[in-house]
Design a protein around this motif. Sequence first.
Motif, mmCIF file in Angstrom:
data_model
loop_
_atom_site.group_PDB
_atom_site.id
_atom_site.type_symbol
_atom_site.label_atom_id
_atom_site.label_comp_id
_atom_site.label_asym_id
_atom_site.label_seq_id
_atom_site.Cartn_x
_atom_site.Cartn_y
_atom_site.Cartn_z
ATOM 1 N N VAL A 1 -16.558 22.921 38.584
ATOM 2 C CA VAL A 1 -17.439 22.421 37.531
ATOM 3 C C VAL A 1 -18.481 21.500 38.140
ATOM 4 O O VAL A 1 -18.165 20.674 39.008
ATOM 5 C CB VAL A 1 -16.638 21.607 36.469
ATOM 6 C CG1 VAL A 1 -17.557 21.196 35.323
ATOM 7 C CG2 VAL A 1 -15.457 22.389 35.948
ATOM 8 N N LEU B 1 -21.034 18.630 36.682
ATOM 9 C CA LEU B 1 -21.356 17.879 35.480
ATOM 10 C C LEU B 1 -22.407 16.828 35.816
ATOM 11 O O LEU B 1 -22.276 16.123 36.818
ATOM 12 C CB LEU B 1 -20.097 17.211 34.930
ATOM 13 C CG LEU B 1 -20.245 16.402 33.632
ATOM 14 C CD1 LEU B 1 -19.003 16.573 32.766
ATOM 15 C CD2 LEU B 1 -20.477 14.925 33.914
ATOM 16 N N SER C 1 -16.026 11.596 31.537
ATOM 17 C CA SER C 1 -15.956 12.958 31.011
ATOM 18 C C SER C 1 -15.553 13.950 32.096
ATOM 19 O O SER C 1 -14.808 14.899 31.840
ATOM 20 C CB SER C 1 -17.306 13.374 30.423
ATOM 21 O OG SER C 1 -17.513 12.705 29.209
ATOM 22 N N LEU D 1 -12.452 16.453 32.017
ATOM 23 C CA LEU D 1 -12.595 17.896 32.244
ATOM 24 C C LEU D 1 -11.639 18.367 33.337
ATOM 25 O O LEU D 1 -11.043 19.436 33.238
ATOM 26 C CB LEU D 1 -14.023 18.230 32.672
ATOM 27 C CG LEU D 1 -15.069 18.427 31.590
ATOM 28 C CD1 LEU D 1 -16.361 18.911 32.214
ATOM 29 C CD2 LEU D 1 -14.575 19.426 30.561
ATOM 30 N N VAL E 1 -12.855 25.743 31.050
ATOM 31 C CA VAL E 1 -13.877 24.710 31.216
ATOM 32 C C VAL E 1 -15.154 25.342 31.776
ATOM 33 O O VAL E 1 -15.089 26.095 32.747
ATOM 34 C CB VAL E 1 -13.345 23.612 32.164
ATOM 35 C CG1 VAL E 1 -14.423 22.589 32.442
ATOM 36 C CG2 VAL E 1 -12.116 22.954 31.576
ATOM 37 N N PRO E 2 -16.313 25.080 31.161
ATOM 38 C CA PRO E 2 -17.569 25.684 31.651
ATOM 39 C C PRO E 2 -17.871 25.250 33.087
ATOM 40 O O PRO E 2 -17.448 24.178 33.516
ATOM 41 C CB PRO E 2 -18.628 25.125 30.704
ATOM 42 C CG PRO E 2 -17.900 24.600 29.528
ATOM 43 C CD PRO E 2 -16.535 24.224 29.997
ATOM 44 N N ARG F 1 -20.881 24.659 34.350
ATOM 45 C CA ARG F 1 -21.939 23.639 34.413
ATOM 46 C C ARG F 1 -21.972 22.891 33.089
ATOM 47 O O ARG F 1 -22.025 23.523 32.028
ATOM 48 C CB ARG F 1 -23.321 24.263 34.634
ATOM 49 C CG ARG F 1 -23.532 24.834 36.011
ATOM 50 C CD ARG F 1 -24.931 25.392 36.103
ATOM 51 N NE ARG F 1 -25.927 24.345 36.179
ATOM 52 C CZ ARG F 1 -26.269 23.744 37.324
ATOM 53 N NH1 ARG F 1 -25.702 24.085 38.440
ATOM 54 N NH2 ARG F 1 -27.173 22.785 37.326
ATOM 55 N N VAL F 2 -21.956 21.575 33.164
ATOM 56 C CA VAL F 2 -22.048 20.781 31.933
ATOM 57 C C VAL F 2 -23.167 19.763 32.125
ATOM 58 O O VAL F 2 -23.145 18.979 33.073
ATOM 59 C CB VAL F 2 -20.722 20.037 31.656
ATOM 60 C CG1 VAL F 2 -20.837 19.197 30.390
ATOM 61 C CG2 VAL F 2 -19.570 21.026 31.540
ATOM 62 N N LEU G 1 -25.075 16.700 30.279
ATOM 63 C CA LEU G 1 -25.003 15.785 29.142
ATOM 64 C C LEU G 1 -26.410 15.500 28.639
ATOM 65 O O LEU G 1 -27.357 15.405 29.422
ATOM 66 C CB LEU G 1 -24.330 14.480 29.564
ATOM 67 C CG LEU G 1 -22.918 14.643 30.139
ATOM 68 C CD1 LEU G 1 -22.450 13.317 30.739
ATOM 69 C CD2 LEU G 1 -21.954 15.120 29.071
#
Lengths: 322, 331
Positions: A129, A131, A275, A279, A296-297, A299-300, A302
């Motif tokens: 991931v 983020l 966060s 995750l 869980v994606p 790429r996140v 915010l």
Amino acid sequence: MTITRVLKQAALATALAGTSLAAIADDYHIGVTVPSADHGWTAGLLWWAQRATEDLAEKYDDVTFTVLSASSGTAQVSDVEDLMIRDIDALVILPHNPATLQQVISEAYESGIYTVVVDRELEEPSQDVFLAGDNPGLGEVAARYMAEELGGEGDILVLEGPSIPINTQRVEAFNAVMADYPGINILDSQTTDWNPQQALSVTEDLLGSNSQVDAIWAGDDDVLIAALRAVEENERDDVQLIVGGGGSQRVIEMIRDDHPVVRGTVTYPPNMIASAIALAVHGVKGEQLGNMYHGVPSRVILAADLITADNVEDFYEPDAAY
Amino acid sequence: MNDATNPNSPGQSGLQRLRRLPINATLLAPLLALLILFVLSSFASEYFLNARNITNVLRQVSYTGIIAIGMTFVIIAGGIDLSVGSMVALVGVLLLYVVNAIADPIQAVLLGMLAAVVAGSLFGLFNGLLVTRGRMAAFVVTLATMSIFRSLALYLTDAGEVTTRNPLFSSIGGGYLFGIPIPVWAFFGLALAAHVLLAHTPFGRHVCAVGANSQVARYSGIRVERVVLSTFIIAGICVGLSAIMLSSRLNSVSPSDAGYFYELDAIAAVVIGGTALSGGRGSVWGTVIGALILGIINNMLNLTGVSPYLQGLVKGAVILLAVLLQYRRTG
């Protein structure tokens, strides 16, 4: 067996103020490493990392955490190596500088550790991931807010961060929005390295060389505080608005107390690390997020939220370090 | 070292017997500190004695350890070099530029390594000339060049990290030989060579003589300026070697980050190792032990999960303790 165990505990208890010993019975061990607190934002980062690990350790008794902070990229490489020795199942890292950490993060990822990279992207993706905050968004939202507050007209100063990609993304997005407002004139754009002392002297110099300044975009909330001090000390009543970035509690309190000049800032929240840790807990357990049909994606991003008097209560966290 | 040992006599006390061992008294204290720390760490963390952990610690130590060996010469001769950390960044940047400029990967790596050592020795020469010909204090000179080298590294790269796509480069610092990381071989190989140079050659004796009393050294025919200059060049060469190992391990150099605070770690290693900060005496093996002590402290704090805010405190306390122990034993 028991004697060594007792000795171990005694040695630890006397020699060190250890925080996590109970890694033996637990199923998941998550290692977190962040840059050490060299400015307000990174101080907030460590505070939030510790807060999140405490909260989550309470919530899940099969997960333990180790939080480390490193004063340089090379020191952080050692931190990751040490975490790998401790058999971590997941790694949450905000890399000091991506290229320096690339190699060791790849090693962790390829050895099967669930890897979450935060804020600074690796050139060769080696993570489950990624983020981050919205860097172009931060510039864009700040620019729209300032243009509206100024009624589309005015002379402004821009205080930039160090010459790293995320600063460039912010400033380019800011300038792109401002290009739509012909009435707004960017007088000067100077770097402060996000360092309050440097910001103070740079702002003093810029105020000295520009007799009429309507607004300042500081890009970072610590820089905003420094710029505000320069404005106040020089008694510059012409400056009507200073907009920051990040979302520090000091600036949030100013907005909450209806400060005449500091009325808005844009989030680039240090609690992104919190966060990311949350995750990682879901990810390492192979869980889904809420009612999502997927894991869980990968790429996140915010959102960059505008904080003004209207929504300031949502962001108020009086204990936070930033 | 203890070359002139008395022939064995039957009534020797325990202390005398201890003195016969090929370690001198100044080395004994840091060695003891290292052993205590080692035993303590193996109890404090179940992971400490893990073979992979030991090789990791040795590798982590080698970058500053290599520099500390060069620093040992400078400090024994009565000087100090604060510029080594910044020099790592500048040499590292130049090294990667050379590696990236040459198409053939083998040539690129070899010439890059050569360039790093040459650049390091030239920067050391620059420091040394300012100290000897310019007649300025080493502290002031290297304080200035610390700033200059870092600034040049930032300017050359626009503060951005330099990486390379050379397929061989990362196997220097990242590689292993007989199960031991290559930087560790470099560290111990260099230590051996430096020990011979310091303890078993006329040059080594001159370095000590100059640091003990430069006037006396001058009257006894030692070319003091040349000796001092050489120590700075040695420090520069060590920086070049360290920059090769560090940048190849990371496959990149960050001009703002590489070598950050290395000068302090190197000085700490030298002092813990029993070399007098005032010059005149010291040993390379002491420095190696000092560097290992620092590395094990860092590692132990990470393995036991000490609060990140407290790590600096523990590290500082152990440094004080190690030095205190040493003065008790030797004083």
